[in-house]
Scaffold this motif. Structure first.
Motif, PDB file in Angstrom:
ATOM      1  N   THR A 135      31.703 -25.752 -61.363  1.00 22.59           N
ATOM      2  CA  THR A 135      32.062 -24.341 -61.513  1.00 22.59           C
ATOM      3  C   THR A 135      31.853 -23.606 -60.191  1.00 22.59           C
ATOM      4  OG1 THR A 135      31.321 -24.438 -63.823  1.00 22.59           O
ATOM      5  CG2 THR A 135      31.672 -22.258 -62.888  1.00 22.59           C
ATOM      6  N   PRO A 136      32.813 -23.678 -59.266  1.00 20.02           N
ATOM      7  CA  PRO A 136      32.688 -22.884 -58.045  1.00 20.02           C
ATOM      8  C   PRO A 136      32.823 -21.396 -58.373  1.00 20.02           C
ATOM      9  CG  PRO A 136      34.381 -24.596 -57.841  1.00 20.02           C
ATOM     10  CD  PRO A 136      34.041 -24.479 -59.280  1.00 20.02           C
ATOM     11  N   VAL A 137      31.932 -20.589 -57.846  1.00 23.02           N
ATOM     12  CA  VAL A 137      31.947 -19.147 -58.095  1.00 23.02           C
ATOM     13  C   VAL A 137      32.097 -18.417 -56.755  1.00 23.02           C
ATOM     14  CG1 VAL A 137      30.644 -17.178 -58.983  1.00 23.02           C
ATOM     15  CG2 VAL A 137      30.499 -19.383 -60.155  1.00 23.02           C
ATOM     16  N   ASP A 138      33.228 -17.709 -56.582  1.00 25.07           N
ATOM     17  CA  ASP A 138      33.448 -16.886 -55.386  1.00 25.07           C
ATOM     18  C   ASP A 138      33.239 -17.695 -54.108  1.00 25.07           C
ATOM     19  OD1 ASP A 138      34.094 -14.237 -56.494  1.00 25.07           O
ATOM     20  OD2 ASP A 138      32.080 -14.353 -57.340  1.00 25.07           O
ATOM     21  N   CYS A 139      33.999 -18.773 -53.975  1.00 21.16           N
ATOM     22  CA  CYS A 139      33.925 -19.620 -52.791  1.00 21.16           C
ATOM     23  C   CYS A 139      35.263 -19.647 -52.068  1.00 21.16           C
ATOM     24  CB  CYS A 139      33.541 -21.050 -53.175  1.00 21.16           C
ATOM     25  SG  CYS A 139      31.851 -21.244 -53.790  1.00 21.16           S
ATOM     26  N   HIS A 140      35.218 -19.752 -50.739  1.00 23.41           N
ATOM     27  CA  HIS A 140      36.405 -19.914 -49.912  1.00 23.41           C
ATOM     28  C   HIS A 140      36.331 -21.234 -49.167  1.00 23.41           C
ATOM     29  CE1 HIS A 140      37.341 -15.290 -49.530  1.00 23.41           C
ATOM     30  NE2 HIS A 140      37.247 -15.706 -50.790  1.00 23.41           N
ATOM     31  N   ASP A 141      37.488 -21.851 -48.998  1.00 19.31           N
ATOM     32  CA  ASP A 141      37.589 -23.093 -48.227  1.00 19.31           C
ATOM     33  C   ASP A 141      36.660 -24.149 -48.806  1.00 19.31           C
ATOM     34  OD1 ASP A 141      38.323 -24.933 -46.331  1.00 19.31           O
ATOM     35  OD2 ASP A 141      37.036 -24.113 -44.753  1.00 19.31           O
ATOM     36  N   ILE A 142      36.943 -24.561 -50.045  1.00 22.92           N
ATOM     37  CA  ILE A 142      36.128 -25.539 -50.750  1.00 22.92           C
ATOM     38  C   ILE A 142      37.017 -26.683 -51.214  1.00 22.92           C
ATOM     39  CG2 ILE A 142      36.273 -24.054 -52.810  1.00 22.92           C
ATOM     40  CD1 ILE A 142      33.683 -25.358 -53.811  1.00 22.92           C
ATOM     41  N   SER A 143      36.607 -27.914 -50.941  1.00 25.17           N
ATOM     42  CA  SER A 143      37.370 -29.077 -51.381  1.00 25.17           C
ATOM     43  C   SER A 143      36.526 -29.921 -52.325  1.00 25.17           C
ATOM     44  CB  SER A 143      37.819 -29.927 -50.190  1.00 25.17           C
ATOM     45  OG  SER A 143      36.727 -30.573 -49.572  1.00 25.17           O
ATOM     46  N   ILE A 144      37.178 -30.393 -53.385  1.00 20.39           N
ATOM     47  CA  ILE A 144      36.531 -31.236 -54.396  1.00 20.39           C
ATOM     48  C   ILE A 144      37.422 -32.453 -54.565  1.00 20.39           C
ATOM     49  CG2 ILE A 144      35.733 -31.384 -56.779  1.00 20.39           C
ATOM     50  CD1 ILE A 144      35.513 -28.268 -56.691  1.00 20.39           C
ATOM     51  N   THR A 145      36.961 -33.613 -54.125  1.00 17.97           N
ATOM     52  CA  THR A 145      37.816 -34.788 -54.050  1.00 17.97           C
ATOM     53  C   THR A 145      37.123 -36.025 -54.590  1.00 17.97           C
ATOM     54  OG1 THR A 145      37.080 -35.128 -51.761  1.00 17.97           O
ATOM     55  CG2 THR A 145      39.121 -33.919 -52.064  1.00 17.97           C
ATOM     56  N   ASN A 146      37.959 -36.984 -55.058  1.00 15.83           N
ATOM     57  CA  ASN A 146      37.498 -38.335 -55.386  1.00 15.83           C
ATOM     58  C   ASN A 146      36.308 -38.338 -56.343  1.00 15.83           C
ATOM     59  OD1 ASN A 146      39.405 -39.325 -53.411  1.00 15.83           O
ATOM     60  ND2 ASN A 146      37.934 -38.754 -51.840  1.00 15.83           N
ATOM     61  N   SER A 147      36.422 -37.579 -57.427  1.00 10.45           N
ATOM     62  CA  SER A 147      35.287 -37.398 -58.323  1.00 10.45           C
ATOM     63  C   SER A 147      35.691 -37.611 -59.776  1.00 10.45           C
ATOM     64  CB  SER A 147      34.686 -35.998 -58.142  1.00 10.45           C
ATOM     65  OG  SER A 147      34.136 -35.860 -56.839  1.00 10.45           O
ATOM     66  N   VAL A 148      34.674 -37.823 -60.617  1.00  8.69           N
ATOM     67  CA  VAL A 148      34.869 -38.063 -62.050  1.00  8.69           C
ATOM     68  C   VAL A 148      33.985 -37.092 -62.828  1.00  8.69           C
ATOM     69  CG1 VAL A 148      34.683 -39.748 -63.923  1.00  8.69           C
ATOM     70  CG2 VAL A 148      35.347 -40.504 -61.626  1.00  8.69           C
ATOM     71  N   ILE A 149      34.569 -36.464 -63.863  1.00  7.33           N
ATOM     72  CA  ILE A 149      33.826 -35.491 -64.664  1.00  7.33           C
ATOM     73  C   ILE A 149      33.964 -35.833 -66.142  1.00  7.33           C
ATOM     74  CG2 ILE A 149      33.617 -33.067 -65.335  1.00  7.33           C
ATOM     75  CD1 ILE A 149      34.834 -32.294 -62.653  1.00  7.33           C
ATOM     76  N   SER A 150      32.830 -35.823 -66.848  1.00  2.00           N
ATOM     77  CA  SER A 150      32.810 -35.811 -68.307  1.00  2.00           C
ATOM     78  C   SER A 150      31.924 -34.640 -68.704  1.00  2.00           C
ATOM     79  CB  SER A 150      32.232 -37.114 -68.868  1.00  2.00           C
ATOM     80  OG  SER A 150      33.016 -38.223 -68.479  1.00  2.00           O
ATOM     81  N   SER A 151      32.435 -33.749 -69.565  1.00  2.00           N
ATOM     82  CA  SER A 151      31.670 -32.534 -69.852  1.00  2.00           C
ATOM     83  C   SER A 151      31.875 -32.093 -71.284  1.00  2.00           C
ATOM     84  CB  SER A 151      32.082 -31.405 -68.897  1.00  2.00           C
ATOM     85  OG  SER A 151      33.415 -31.002 -69.143  1.00  2.00           O
ATOM     86  N   GLY A 152      30.908 -31.302 -71.760  1.00  3.35           N
ATOM     87  CA  GLY A 152      30.968 -30.796 -73.119  1.00  3.35           C
ATOM     88  C   GLY A 152      31.693 -29.484 -73.248  1.00  3.35           C
ATOM     89  N   ASP A 153      32.174 -28.936 -72.120  1.00  7.46           N
ATOM     90  CA  ASP A 153      32.947 -27.689 -72.150  1.00  7.46           C
ATOM     91  C   ASP A 153      34.060 -27.837 -71.122  1.00  7.46           C
ATOM     92  OD1 ASP A 153      33.810 -25.103 -72.624  1.00  7.46           O
ATOM     93  OD2 ASP A 153      31.835 -24.208 -72.543  1.00  7.46           O
ATOM     94  N   ASP A 154      34.323 -26.842 -70.300  1.00 11.69           N
ATOM     95  CA  ASP A 154      35.381 -26.948 -69.305  1.00 11.69           C
ATOM     96  C   ASP A 154      34.956 -27.898 -68.191  1.00 11.69           C
ATOM     97  OD1 ASP A 154      36.734 -24.877 -70.733  1.00 11.69           O
ATOM     98  OD2 ASP A 154      35.474 -23.425 -69.701  1.00 11.69           O
ATOM     99  N   ALA A 155      35.864 -28.786 -67.790  1.00  9.81           N
ATOM    100  CA  ALA A 155      35.502 -29.767 -66.768  1.00  9.81           C
ATOM    101  C   ALA A 155      35.493 -29.147 -65.372  1.00  9.81           C
ATOM    102  CB  ALA A 155      36.455 -30.955 -66.827  1.00  9.81           C
ATOM    103  N   MET A 156      36.604 -28.510 -64.995  1.00  9.66           N
ATOM    104  CA  MET A 156      36.708 -27.810 -63.699  1.00  9.66           C
ATOM    105  C   MET A 156      36.995 -26.357 -64.004  1.00  9.66           C
ATOM    106  SD  MET A 156      36.420 -28.887 -60.533  1.00  9.66           S
ATOM    107  CE  MET A 156      37.319 -27.461 -59.983  1.00  9.66           C
ATOM    108  N   CYS A 157      36.126 -25.440 -63.527  1.00  7.99           N
ATOM    109  CA  CYS A 157      36.231 -24.056 -63.977  1.00  7.99           C
ATOM    110  C   CYS A 157      35.880 -23.078 -62.858  1.00  7.99           C
ATOM    111  CB  CYS A 157      35.329 -23.849 -65.192  1.00  7.99           C
ATOM    112  SG  CYS A 157      35.630 -22.290 -66.053  1.00  7.99           S
ATOM    113  N   PRO A 158      36.745 -22.899 -61.854  1.00  7.18           N
ATOM    114  CA  PRO A 158      36.481 -21.887 -60.826  1.00  7.18           C
ATOM    115  C   PRO A 158      36.408 -20.497 -61.436  1.00  7.18           C
ATOM    116  CG  PRO A 158      38.268 -23.362 -60.178  1.00  7.18           C
ATOM    117  CD  PRO A 158      38.005 -23.619 -61.623  1.00  7.18           C
ATOM    118  N   LYS A 159      35.460 -19.678 -60.956  1.00  8.74           N
ATOM    119  CA  LYS A 159      35.250 -18.340 -61.494  1.00  8.74           C
ATOM    120  C   LYS A 159      35.020 -17.346 -60.363  1.00  8.74           C
ATOM    121  CE  LYS A 159      32.870 -20.055 -65.675  1.00  8.74           C
ATOM    122  NZ  LYS A 159      33.650 -19.469 -66.780  1.00  8.74           N
TER     123      LYS A 159
END
Length: 418
Positions: free
Chosen positions: A172-196
């Motif tokens: 959950t990136p919050v108010d970020c600039h110039d951010i990269s998220i690569t080559n990753s695996v997510i298992s979650s009980g709610d939202d997997a990728m959730c920029p806010k």
């Protein structure tokens, strides 16, 4: 290099190493590394600092003591809304921080704490007001709330993360600039990728997500804009595989923010309740772009298990229309939408302005795409089937101007997919 064992840490899976780890971090010189070699290191919260590397070796586990009182309150991490005040690992103004090594950060949550947004529910890893932070090649597991929360930070690299958080959100990136998220695996009980965004002066800009696998989530695979005080701009999400999600792609423009120049490319979904849920709220002014220039290209979607259909919507409020504009679908295939309705549902109500979920609309009057309050929506080579047969049409338009639906491939211009 500062080994935590040299400051009294014991990787035996039982010793409380909170004080020893804090001493090792304090002793680390600028540009140095704090090293965890093989072992299981039990600890309370770990406070990070700038200009250091936290090296968690491949056979090392940094594990939280199963006592929530050992989780520290970090007032700096309590962004607007105060959803999170406790963290397992946290840093404030930690420029040039690196976390890597191939090991595991385990928050060790054995039972979910009560409350949807209880401030006693800690996150695994977070930081705030920082630049040049890199997190690579670590596992983040067994969190209780939003697992991984970079806040108000620029120039962030996240790569090679394996995240397992059965209770709440993944990254959950919050108010970020110039951010990269690569080559990753997510298992979650709610939202997997959730920029806010909780800061109207900041928002999310230049987010790059590539080579992401979402193995499981109870809610959204990629939710862009669940909290939108600032704008969401100039970002690309591509080469993503999602398996078992509620909404595959949920894209919102709430609170008068702008969601512009966002590109989604080469994404596959399998076993999804609804592939697309795109909505813009009413705003203070009709002069702002709202939601505009969204490119959705090269999607392959199978096994839709919900009957509601997908939607692309603006909002009408008090006689004023706040449309979505310039939405491009290119090479999008759905096999199959789920049908089986014998009657066409009534036109859904306008978006009521609260938290945007598919449940506020019910089942749409289209088994494929319900499009309302929109300008210039272009479908190029968009194919879809329904099973079983359904009384609804594949595409239903209400208050839409400039809709195109072509059967041949018409590639988007280079500047749209760069």
């Amino acid at each position: 290099m500062v080994n935590v064992k040299d400051h009294g840490a014991v990787g035996d899976g039982s010793t409380d190493n909170t004080e020893a780890i804090a001493k090792a971090i304090a002793a680390c010189p600028a540009g140095g590394s704090v090293v965890f070699d093989e072992g299981v290191y039990m600890t309370g919260s770990v406070t990070l600092k700038a200009d250091m590397t936290l090296w968690i070796s491949e056979k090392a586990v940094v594990r939280a003591i199963a006592d929530n009182d050992k989780m520290q309150v970090y007032p700096e991490g309590a962004f607007t809304g105060r959803y999170i005040t406790k963290y397992f690992l946290f840093g404030n103004q930690v420029d040039n921080l690196i976390i890597t090594g191939g090991g595991t950060i385990d928050q060790n949550t054995t039972a979910r704490l009560p409350g949807r947004a209880n401030t006693s529910r800690p996150s695994i890893l977070g930081w705030v007001d920082s630049e040049n932070v890199t997190v690579t090649n670590v596992d983040l597991i067994h969190g209780d709330f939003w697992a991984f929360v970079p806040q108000k930070s620029d120039h962030v690299i996240i790569d090679g993360i394996n995240l397992f958080n059965i209770n709440k959100d993944g990254i959950t990136p919050v108010d970020c600039h110039d951010i990269s998220i690569t080559n990753s695996v997510i298992s979650s009980g709610d939202d997997a990728m959730c920029p806010k965004s909780y800061d109207s002066s900041k928002g999310i800009d230049r987010l790059v997500v590539k080579n992401l696998t979402i193995n499981y989530t109870k809610w959204k695979g990629f939710k862009y804009g669940g909290s939108t005080k600032g704008d969401f701009t100039n970002s690309i999400i591509e080469d993503v595989a999602m398996v078992h999600t509620h909404s595959g792609l949920a894209l919102y423009a709430m609170s008068g923010c702008n969601v512009t120049n966002i590109k989604f490319n080469r994404i596959k979904m399998n076993n999804v309740q609804t592939p697309f849920f795109i909505v813009r709220d009413a705003a203070a002014s009709t002069e702002t772009p709202g939601m505009k220039d969204v490119y959705i290209s090269n999607f392959e979607i199978r096994n839709v298990y919900g009957q509601e259909g997908s939607s692309i919507q603006g909002t009408e409020q008090d006689g004023t229309v706040y449309p979505v504009k310039d939405i491009y679908f290119n090479n999008v295939s759905v096999k199959d939408f789920k049908g089986g309705l014998n009657e066409v549902p009534e036109t859904p109500r306008e978006f009521p302005g609260r938290y945007p979920e598919t449940t506020v609309f019910g089942t749409f009057p289209a088994w494929g795409y319900y499009i309302r309050h929109a300008e210039n929506v272009v479908f190029n080579n968009v194919t879809h089937d329904v099973a079983p047969e359904d009384a609804r049409e594949a595409i239903v338009l209400e208050d839409v101007t400039g809709f195109e639906n072509t059967a041949k491939v018409m590639p988007l211009p280079p500047e749209a997919i760069r």
